[in-house]
Motif scaffolding. Sequence first.
Motif, short mmCIF file in Angstrom:
data_model
loop_
_atom_site.label_atom_id
_atom_site.label_comp_id
_atom_site.label_asym_id
_atom_site.label_seq_id
_atom_site.Cartn_x
_atom_site.Cartn_y
_atom_site.Cartn_z
N SER A 36 -3.30 -16.65 8.57
CA SER A 36 -2.84 -15.54 9.40
C SER A 36 -1.40 -15.75 9.84
O SER A 36 -0.61 -14.80 9.88
CB SER A 36 -3.72 -15.39 10.64
OG SER A 36 -5.04 -15.12 10.26
N ALA A 37 -1.04 -16.97 10.17
CA ALA A 37 0.33 -17.27 10.60
C ALA A 37 1.33 -17.00 9.49
O ALA A 37 2.38 -16.39 9.71
CB ALA A 37 0.43 -18.73 11.07
N VAL A 38 0.99 -17.42 8.27
CA VAL A 38 1.88 -17.19 7.13
C VAL A 38 1.96 -15.69 6.84
O VAL A 38 3.05 -15.15 6.60
CB VAL A 38 1.41 -17.98 5.89
CG1 VAL A 38 2.16 -17.55 4.64
CG2 VAL A 38 1.59 -19.47 6.12
N GLY A 39 0.83 -15.01 6.87
CA GLY A 39 0.82 -13.56 6.63
C GLY A 39 1.67 -12.81 7.62
O GLY A 39 2.46 -11.93 7.26
N PRO A 95 -6.44 -6.41 1.77
CA PRO A 95 -7.29 -6.05 2.91
C PRO A 95 -7.73 -7.25 3.76
O PRO A 95 -7.90 -7.10 4.97
CB PRO A 95 -8.49 -5.34 2.28
CG PRO A 95 -8.41 -5.59 0.83
CD PRO A 95 -7.01 -6.02 0.50
N ALA A 96 -7.89 -8.42 3.15
CA ALA A 96 -8.31 -9.59 3.93
C ALA A 96 -7.24 -9.98 4.94
O ALA A 96 -7.55 -10.29 6.10
CB ALA A 96 -8.61 -10.76 3.00
N LEU A 97 -5.98 -9.96 4.52
CA LEU A 97 -4.88 -10.27 5.44
C LEU A 97 -4.76 -9.19 6.50
O LEU A 97 -4.54 -9.48 7.67
CB LEU A 97 -3.56 -10.44 4.68
CG LEU A 97 -2.33 -10.75 5.53
CD1 LEU A 97 -2.53 -12.04 6.33
CD2 LEU A 97 -1.09 -10.85 4.66
N HIS A 98 -4.94 -7.93 6.10
CA HIS A 98 -4.89 -6.83 7.08
C HIS A 98 -5.93 -7.02 8.16
O HIS A 98 -5.65 -6.86 9.35
CB HIS A 98 -5.10 -5.49 6.35
CG HIS A 98 -5.07 -4.32 7.26
ND1 HIS A 98 -6.22 -3.77 7.79
CD2 HIS A 98 -4.03 -3.59 7.76
CE1 HIS A 98 -5.90 -2.76 8.57
NE2 HIS A 98 -4.58 -2.63 8.57
#
Length: 190
Positions: A36-39, A95-98
């Motif tokens: 999540s931090a990288v995204g 969608p997973a990162l979203h």
Amino acid sequence: MEFFTILVSVILVNNYVLAQFLGICPFLGVSKKLDSAVGMGVAVIFVMVLATAATWPIMRVLESLEIGYLQTIVFILVIAALVQFVEMALKKFIPALHKALGVYLPLITTNCAVLGVCISNIDEGYGYAEALVNSAGAGIGFLLAMILFSGMRSKLEGNTAIPKAFQGVPITLVTAAFLSLGFMGFGGLV
């Protein structure tokens, strides 16, 4: 050489999160997991560069019309539109990162680091190319801070040696303070 100086300065010396304390909400909220931090960091880099690419020429138009005082309002509207674009693209293609970014993705709209870099580019008198380099560097600095803090938080997760009074938010804030102090060591670099 000037571009290199701008990059080093904005990534290490004047890091928007750790030295100027802008963008703290996503820094604290999304840094629990590395993915999540990288995204979030990549999304912020993208939005910062695009926001600068759009706001720098818009500011020239505002100045020519002698309505530069509308800068903040116009910049916020441009950033909000760009964040909506990024959110729609992530929802469709990743969608997973979203889902992982959740409520913090729309918060990029009000992320003061994005607005701060756009205004800073104007205030520093950067040309278009310098402004884009400064924005990319600010985003990279944001990403670096997110990755480092995520690593530190993962080491703290489940650590039983932390006193009960410091568990949770207090140790997170203390850790962020130590990371910020570490970046103060770059103060005389540029």
